[in-house]
Motif scaffolding. Structure first.
Motif, PDB file in Angstrom:
ATOM      1  N   ILE A 163       0.838  -1.198   0.000  1.00  0.00           N
ATOM      2  CA  ILE A 163       0.000   0.000   0.000  1.00  0.00           C
ATOM      3  C   ILE A 163       0.877   1.253   0.000  1.00  0.00           C
ATOM      4  CG2 ILE A 163      -1.751   1.295   1.261  1.00  0.00           C
ATOM      5  CD1 ILE A 163      -2.776  -1.325   2.377  1.00  0.00           C
ATOM      6  N   ALA A 164       0.619   2.141  -0.940  1.00  0.00           N
ATOM      7  CA  ALA A 164       1.371   3.391  -1.036  1.00  0.00           C
ATOM      8  C   ALA A 164       0.390   4.547  -1.172  1.00  0.00           C
ATOM      9  CB  ALA A 164       2.316   3.366  -2.230  1.00  0.00           C
ATOM     10  N   ALA A 165       0.708   5.654  -0.528  1.00  0.00           N
ATOM     11  CA  ALA A 165      -0.143   6.842  -0.611  1.00  0.00           C
ATOM     12  C   ALA A 165       0.645   8.050  -0.154  1.00  0.00           C
ATOM     13  CB  ALA A 165      -1.400   6.670   0.245  1.00  0.00           C
ATOM     14  N   ALA A 166       0.158   9.198  -0.517  1.00  0.00           N
ATOM     15  CA  ALA A 166       0.710  10.466  -0.050  1.00  0.00           C
ATOM     16  C   ALA A 166      -0.390  11.509  -0.172  1.00  0.00           C
ATOM     17  CB  ALA A 166       1.933  10.875  -0.857  1.00  0.00           C
ATOM     18  N   ASN A 167      -0.245  12.584   0.568  1.00  0.00           N
ATOM     19  CA  ASN A 167      -1.182  13.703   0.482  1.00  0.00           C
ATOM     20  C   ASN A 167      -0.456  14.871  -0.174  1.00  0.00           C
ATOM     21  OD1 ASN A 167      -2.736  16.086   1.087  1.00  0.00           O
ATOM     22  ND2 ASN A 167      -3.814  14.920   2.653  1.00  0.00           N
ATOM     23  N   GLY A 168      -0.942  15.282  -1.343  1.00  0.00           N
ATOM     24  CA  GLY A 168      -0.268  16.321  -2.103  1.00  0.00           C
ATOM     25  C   GLY A 168      -0.210  17.665  -1.430  1.00  0.00           C
ATOM     26  N   GLN A 169      -0.910  17.834  -0.317  1.00  0.00           N
ATOM     27  CA  GLN A 169      -0.840  19.095   0.409  1.00  0.00           C
ATOM     28  C   GLN A 169       0.480  19.241   1.168  1.00  0.00           C
ATOM     29  OE1 GLN A 169      -4.505  18.252   2.452  1.00  0.00           O
ATOM     30  NE2 GLN A 169      -5.618  19.788   1.292  1.00  0.00           N
ATOM     31  N   PHE A 170       1.168  18.122   1.390  1.00  0.00           N
ATOM     32  CA  PHE A 170       2.484  18.166   2.040  1.00  0.00           C
ATOM     33  C   PHE A 170       3.270  16.925   1.657  1.00  0.00           C
ATOM     34  CE2 PHE A 170       5.800  17.850   5.093  1.00  0.00           C
ATOM     35  CZ  PHE A 170       6.003  19.093   5.668  1.00  0.00           C
ATOM     36  N   ILE A 171       4.187  17.063   0.722  1.00  0.00           N
ATOM     37  CA  ILE A 171       5.084  15.972   0.331  1.00  0.00           C
ATOM     38  C   ILE A 171       6.512  16.483   0.385  1.00  0.00           C
ATOM     39  CG2 ILE A 171       5.836  14.445  -1.518  1.00  0.00           C
ATOM     40  CD1 ILE A 171       3.004  14.280  -2.513  1.00  0.00           C
TER      41      ILE A 171
END
Length: 566
Positions: A163-171
């Motif tokens: 499982i991979a994810a990120a939030n584009g509001q803070f990377i």
């Protein structure tokens, strides 16, 4: 500290894509330029904005503003903007963050230390979500609770999990890693670019760290229902692999307690069926409570948010099924073409029509009888917007109690409170001001209002003086003003020059003048009312402070010996 051309290469390059973000960009940049403990640069990429976005970005000294180039075919606007910023960046680490974020003091240095401590090549924060309007409060807890189920942070941070994810509001990502996985050019056409980039990082066997971070960053993603609907329509069908099935499941979970309540009240269900009546609503609240919102908002989400989330899921699936989605004035082709559009559209119409009808009936019945706490109400509409020297600002009068001030200016999650040398201060954000973002500062001593400050265009004097007006307009209307300067550390929000105050102590009114860097002139930043001939507090100082210095009347700049030209 921000890097200049003379003090070396930054460790972090902060890249902010901005398209028509005049309502939020100023607060974002103010929170970033004041960061300390790490060398960094800030790059704002103006993505063909038609509002004051570019002007606001340029008003912050040291912030580099570049224009996004023409949008290449097959690219999304955001991917093109951040890729332009990355090409101009010098830092060893890149922080991609949105214009609607606000970063807490010291959070940039702490984030960099956290990434290094955990050996993470990519660190992504899920910000604290600020919800103001009814539908924000009802829908966001459900959205983020379901996202936490779909992308558990512990699994995302586990190298052994796929499982991979990120939030584009803070990377925050190491530059070497960003280039190695192809950067945003490798995900150029992905609408969900943050998750796509995270998948490439994890596929390269580099470590990701992902967590909820109310201690670092907060955001208000959408400011009205139209923005909320458009934004989640763009994303939900891509975030959840089976949006139709999830919508049906949530609708069923939501209908069960309402059915149980109806049957219980009509006497159809009797003991031991009362257990269903009690446990079903409790389960809904528990399901949404994992989203890091208040209990009150979880309850609201259980009542109204679940069916609305189901509606947004189906709407998102339908739009992606048609092959295009819209966002910020642009239309993109959807990557989701696995199923026949005709089949999808028919099934969505079948589900959506009764869903909308149910919501309309429920909301109509409830809205007439349910009094919501101020925290979940729309912001107040002011019938009185007049500033009266020595007396009042709109409906709030000097001498009013704390309780009355809170009633007139109900506290939202985005608002702040603090104590300083002058007493207590309430910082109320005028989120719904149609002209743009502004604030009201209410200062109190012993529970009573003694000073009110407006930096919003909503309030004005009888001479129609308000925020952003020129000093000449003030001088023409007020003939007995004296001038003072507050020699505090330069603040980008005030043009990186000391604020100048024009004050009439007898009338109980003051005008704080900030500096407009691009146009090299002063403007009215705040209009302030206070009790005549009594205590006046400039910003968070007292008039007894050595930083408070008298200058010639109606002077807009302090003498050079007090504040040399930069």
């Amino acid at each position: 500290m921000p890097v200049t051309e003379t003090n070396g290469k930054p460790e972090v390059s902060v890249i902010i894509p901005a398209r028509n973000e005049e309502a939020s960009l100023g607060a974002c940049l103010e929170s970033l330029v004041s960061q300390a403990g790490v060398e960094f640069e800030i790059i704002v990429v103006n993505d063909h904005s038609t509002d004051r976005t570019g002007e606001i970005a340029s008003s912050f000294p040291g912030v580099r503003v570049i224009e996004a180039g023409a949008l290449p075919q097959g690219w999304t606007g955001k991917n093109n903007a951040v890729a332009c910023g990355a090409r101009e960046a010098w830092g060893e680490w890149l922080l991609f963050t949105d214009a609607d974020t606000v970063h807490l003091r010291g959070s940039l240095a702490r984030a960099l230390a956290e990434a290094k401590e955990h050996g993470a090549e990519m660190l992504s924060y899920s910000p604290e979500q600020i919800a103001v309007t009814f539908w924000e409060m009802a829908i966001l807890p459900v959205v983020f609770a379901e996202l936490a189920r779909q992308f558990p942070p512990a699994k995302v941070s586990d190298p052994a999990s796929p499982i991979a994810a990120a939030n584009g509001q803070f990377i925050l990502i190491r530059r070497e890693t960003y280039d190695a996985v192809g950067g945003h050019g490798a995900v150029a056409g992905d609408i969900l670019e943050d998750v796509a980039l995270a998948r490439r990082v994890k596929a390269s066997e580099r470590k990701i760290r992902f967590r909820y971070a109310a201690d670092a960053v907060r955001t208000r993603m959408y400011r009205n229902f139209g923005q909320l609907r458009e934004g989640w329509t763009k994303n939900l069908a891509l975030l959840f692999p089976k949006p139709g099935w999830l919508a049906a499941k949530l609708l069923l979970l939501w209908i069960i307690p309402w059915t149980a309540i109806s049957l219980y009240l009509t006497g159809v269900l009797t003991s031991p069926w009362w257990m269903v009546f009690v446990s079903s609503p409790v389960y809904l609240v528990m399901r949404t409570s994992r989203a890091n919102f208040t209990t009150g908002m979880s309850i609201l989400a259980s009542l109204f948010g679940m069916p609305m989330f189901a509606y947004l899921l189906l709407r998102s699936k339908r739009m992606h099924g048609k092959g295009t989605v819209a966002w910020k004035g642009r239309t993109y082709r959807s990557m989701d073409d696995k199923t026949s559009n005709a089949v999808r559209n028919q099934s969505h119409k079948t589900l959506m029509k009764p869903l909308v009808s149910i919501l309309a009936i429920l909301f109509g019945i409830t809205s007439g009888h349910l009094r919501l706490h101020a925290q979940i109400a729309e912001e107040p509409r002011f019938s009185n917007t007049m500033i009266e020297p020595g007396h009042s600002m709109g409906p709030l009068k000097l001498g009013d109690s704390l309780e009355h001030a809170q009633e007139l200016f109900p506290k939202k999650d985005i608002d702040q409170e603090w104590d300083d040398a002058c007493g207590s201060t309430i910082d109320w954000t005028d989120s719904n001001n149609p002209v743009g973002h502004g604030e009201v500062f209410i200062r109190l001593k012993k529970g009573k209002v003694f000073q009110i400050e407006s930096s919003t265009t909503r309030f004005h004097t009888a001479e129609d003086i308000t925020t952003f007006d020129p000093p000449e307009k003030v001088e023409k209307s007020y003939k007995e003003l004296r001038a003072w300067v507050l020699l505090t550390a330069p603040s980008p929000a005030l043009g990186s020059r000391p604020p100048v105050f024009w004050i009439d102590k007898k009338k109980g009114i003051a005008f704080e003048l900030a500096y407009d860097t691009p146009h090299r002139k002063r403007y009215v930043f705040k209009v302030i009312v206070f009790e005549p001939n009594k205590t006046f507090c400039p910003e968070q100082e007292t008039v007894n402070s050595l930083k408070w210095q008298s200058i010639d009347a109606y002077r807009v700049e302090p003498p050079r010996e007090l504040s040399p030209e930069p």
